[in-house]
Design a protein around this motif. Structure first.
Motif, PDB file in Angstrom:
ATOM      1  N   GLY A 160     -40.676 -48.841  45.257  1.00 34.99           N
ATOM      2  CA  GLY A 160     -41.611 -49.878  44.841  1.00 34.99           C
ATOM      3  C   GLY A 160     -42.908 -49.896  45.612  1.00 34.99           C
ATOM      4  N   GLU A 161     -43.263 -48.787  46.262  1.00 32.38           N
ATOM      5  CA  GLU A 161     -44.509 -48.674  47.010  1.00 32.38           C
ATOM      6  C   GLU A 161     -45.379 -47.600  46.355  1.00 32.38           C
ATOM      7  N   PRO A 162     -46.301 -47.976  45.469  1.00 39.09           N
ATOM      8  CA  PRO A 162     -47.137 -46.988  44.783  1.00 39.09           C
ATOM      9  C   PRO A 162     -47.909 -46.110  45.772  1.00 39.09           C
ATOM     10  N   GLY A 163     -48.183 -44.875  45.335  1.00 41.34           N
ATOM     11  CA  GLY A 163     -48.874 -43.935  46.207  1.00 41.34           C
ATOM     12  C   GLY A 163     -50.034 -43.243  45.516  1.00 41.34           C
ATOM     13  N   ILE A 190     -45.990 -41.340  37.212  1.00 47.65           N
ATOM     14  CA  ILE A 190     -47.429 -41.427  36.972  1.00 47.65           C
ATOM     15  C   ILE A 190     -47.722 -42.397  35.831  1.00 47.65           C
ATOM     16  N   SER A 191     -46.957 -42.297  34.735  1.00 47.36           N
ATOM     17  CA  SER A 191     -47.196 -43.175  33.579  1.00 47.36           C
ATOM     18  C   SER A 191     -46.903 -44.642  33.910  1.00 47.36           C
ATOM     19  N   SER A 192     -45.986 -44.868  34.846  1.00 46.05           N
ATOM     20  CA  SER A 192     -45.673 -46.245  35.247  1.00 46.05           C
ATOM     21  C   SER A 192     -46.568 -46.726  36.380  1.00 46.05           C
ATOM     22  N   ARG A 193     -47.557 -45.914  36.750  1.00 45.68           N
ATOM     23  CA  ARG A 193     -48.550 -46.248  37.773  1.00 45.68           C
ATOM     24  C   ARG A 193     -47.932 -46.444  39.154  1.00 45.68           C
ATOM     25  N   LYS A 194     -46.837 -45.754  39.374  1.00 44.14           N
ATOM     26  CA  LYS A 194     -46.247 -45.718  40.702  1.00 44.14           C
ATOM     27  C   LYS A 194     -46.897 -44.630  41.551  1.00 44.14           C
ATOM     28  N   GLN A 224     -64.685 -45.333  47.068  1.00 40.22           N
ATOM     29  CA  GLN A 224     -64.000 -44.743  45.921  1.00 40.22           C
ATOM     30  C   GLN A 224     -62.498 -44.620  46.177  1.00 40.22           C
ATOM     31  N   ILE A 225     -62.139 -44.224  47.396  1.00 41.91           N
ATOM     32  CA  ILE A 225     -60.720 -44.103  47.743  1.00 41.91           C
ATOM     33  C   ILE A 225     -60.039 -45.470  47.672  1.00 41.91           C
ATOM     34  N   LEU A 226     -60.657 -46.466  48.281  1.00 37.37           N
ATOM     35  CA  LEU A 226     -60.060 -47.798  48.296  1.00 37.37           C
ATOM     36  C   LEU A 226     -60.010 -48.426  46.902  1.00 37.37           C
ATOM     37  N   ALA A 227     -61.012 -48.128  46.066  1.00 42.16           N
ATOM     38  CA  ALA A 227     -61.013 -48.656  44.702  1.00 42.16           C
ATOM     39  C   ALA A 227     -59.869 -48.043  43.893  1.00 42.16           C
ATOM     40  N   ALA A 228     -59.653 -46.724  44.063  1.00 43.40           N
ATOM     41  CA  ALA A 228     -58.560 -46.054  43.358  1.00 43.40           C
ATOM     42  C   ALA A 228     -57.214 -46.591  43.828  1.00 43.40           C
ATOM     43  N   ALA A 229     -57.083 -46.815  45.120  1.00 44.99           N
ATOM     44  CA  ALA A 229     -55.828 -47.347  45.660  1.00 44.99           C
ATOM     45  C   ALA A 229     -55.558 -48.749  45.127  1.00 44.99           C
ATOM     46  N   LYS A 230     -56.618 -49.534  44.978  1.00 50.06           N
ATOM     47  CA  LYS A 230     -56.458 -50.911  44.505  1.00 50.06           C
ATOM     48  C   LYS A 230     -55.984 -50.959  43.062  1.00 50.06           C
ATOM     49  N   LYS A 231     -56.371 -49.958  42.262  1.00 48.54           N
ATOM     50  CA  LYS A 231     -55.999 -49.943  40.837  1.00 48.54           C
ATOM     51  C   LYS A 231     -54.492 -49.975  40.644  1.00 48.54           C
ATOM     52  N   ILE A 232     -53.770 -49.292  41.526  1.00 44.60           N
ATOM     53  CA  ILE A 232     -52.313 -49.239  41.364  1.00 44.60           C
ATOM     54  C   ILE A 232     -51.598 -50.022  42.457  1.00 44.60           C
ATOM     55  N   GLY A 233     -52.349 -50.711  43.303  1.00 40.47           N
ATOM     56  CA  GLY A 233     -51.731 -51.448  44.404  1.00 40.47           C
ATOM     57  C   GLY A 233     -51.059 -50.506  45.383  1.00 40.47           C
ATOM     58  N   ALA A 234     -51.726 -49.399  45.689  1.00 37.79           N
ATOM     59  CA  ALA A 234     -51.127 -48.354  46.524  1.00 37.79           C
ATOM     60  C   ALA A 234     -50.804 -48.850  47.928  1.00 37.79           C
ATOM     61  N   LYS A 235     -49.675 -48.388  48.428  1.00 38.22           N
ATOM     62  CA  LYS A 235     -49.249 -48.649  49.796  1.00 38.22           C
ATOM     63  C   LYS A 235     -49.235 -47.364  50.629  1.00 38.22           C
TER      64      LYS A 235
END
Length: 362
Positions: A160-163, A190-194, A224-235
């Protein structure tokens, strides 16, 4: 020797035994009693729970509870499955002389550490990577840097920690095809935005359209990196490799690259959300840990992957060079890369050399 019966050997002098965690690196299991080794004679062992002493008249009526010690399971899987919580989390001592008995210990440890998903490595690191910190995975070509990085991301995604994976040298479509051949089909994640894979040369195309790369504002890439990470709630975040992201190839760019890296690492860690792996390729035969000589100082931990020839055998070796705030001394381990599973630590290098040398001399 007592009554002609040889006493069992102890785990305490075994290099595969992590005393502070009561954990056997070889069997990947908790050792209930180090004086009753689970590997002794190759037989399944049982742990005898301590029984309060009773008067002599009742001693014969006392019994012990026998609990089988778990044996290691080494199975293939299409994707690495989320590992069970490490056995030493629950009511185990954090150090040799300080016991933690809080019922929330498991949650507290998982809040502090991001498990890597590499069998054996989390036990060595006493939990995994510190959350929100940056780690450097260095090594020459073909040693498994990308495999370890993807394994880290997959393990997080399954928990449950998107990457987010930022591909610098290899186009993501080629990378994903290769991973599928390896046994990791990441389409569902990828399709589930994990998981999200970004190709540097397309996502950050503005960088490569400029002639003077050294004038690029680090803020642009960081945003750009932080914006992409925010899109999927990346951890979790992987930048593979780090050098081409900030280096144009000219000698005068080195100082700029060092400042760029400092600013980027500080900005990413400031969010407190992303546990990051940066990979760095080391030329064969070099003693350097990174391209610019600053990455190792910025990183909270350093893992160096290499290939060594030992008594005629070519083996992959993992060198844990640095692990900030972890009770780990610099150490080397033999590891394998297993299709569909990833990196698996086999044994300490010192133990391997002893075993091979005995075989060679015999």
């Amino acid at each position: 020797m007592a009554n002609g019966i040889r006493k069992p050997s102890s785990c305490l002098n075994c290099p595969l035994y992590i005393a502070s965690r009561s954990y056997c690196l070889k069997l990947k299991t908790k050792v209930q009693d180090p004086y009753n080794p689970p590997c002794r004679f190759g037989e399944p062992q049982v742990y005898k729970a301590p029984v309060t002493e009773a008067p002599a008249t009742q001693a014969a009526q006392q019994s012990v509870v026998e609990t089988p010690v778990a044996q290691p399971v080494y199975a293939q899987a299409a994707l690495p499955q989320p590992a069970q919580e490490m056995p030493y989390y629950d009511s185990e001592p954090y150090s040799d002389d300080v016991a933690l008995s809080s019922p929330g210990l498991v949650a507290q440890r998982l809040d502090l550490f991001a498990p890597t998903g590499v069998p054996g490595l989390d036990e060595i690191l006493a939990g995994g990577f510190l959350r929100g910190k940056t780690y450097l995975v260095a090594g020459e070509a073909g040693c498994g840097k990308t495999i370890l990085s993807i394994q880290f991301l997959i393990h997080g995604a399954l928990r449950g920690e998107p990457g987010l994976y930022i591909a610098i040298d290899e186009p993501t479509n080629q990378l994903l095809r290769g991973l599928k051949l390896f046994g990791w089909d990441l389409g569902d994640l990828i399709s589930s935005r994990k998981l999200m894979f970004l190709d540097m040369r397309t996502h950050f195309s503005k960088i490569y359209m400029r002639e003077e790369r050294k004038h690029i504002e680090p803020r642009y890439i960081i945003e750009q990196i932080l914006a992409a990470a925010k899109k999927i709630g990346a951890k979790r975040l992987v930048i593979d490799p780090i050098a081409p992201l900030v280096y144009g190839g000219r000698e005068e760019d080195v100082l700029y690259a060092r400042e760029f890296l400092r600013e980027m690492v500080f900005a990413i860690e400031k969010t407190g959300e992303l546990t990051t792996i940066m990979t760095s390729e080391i030329p064969t035969g070099s003693t350097k840990l990174s391209r610019f000589g600053v990455e190792e100082f910025l990183a909270s931990g350093i893992i160096v992957l290499g290939i060594e020839e030992i008594y005629g055998n070519v083996e992959r070796v993992m060198y844990i060079r640095k692990a900030r705030w972890a009770p780990v001394k610099p150490s080397k381990y033999i590891f394998d890369i297993v299709s569909g599973k990833g990196i698996v630590i086999r044994e300490p290098l010192s133990e391997y050399i002893k075993r091979i040398s005995r075989t060679a001399s015999g």
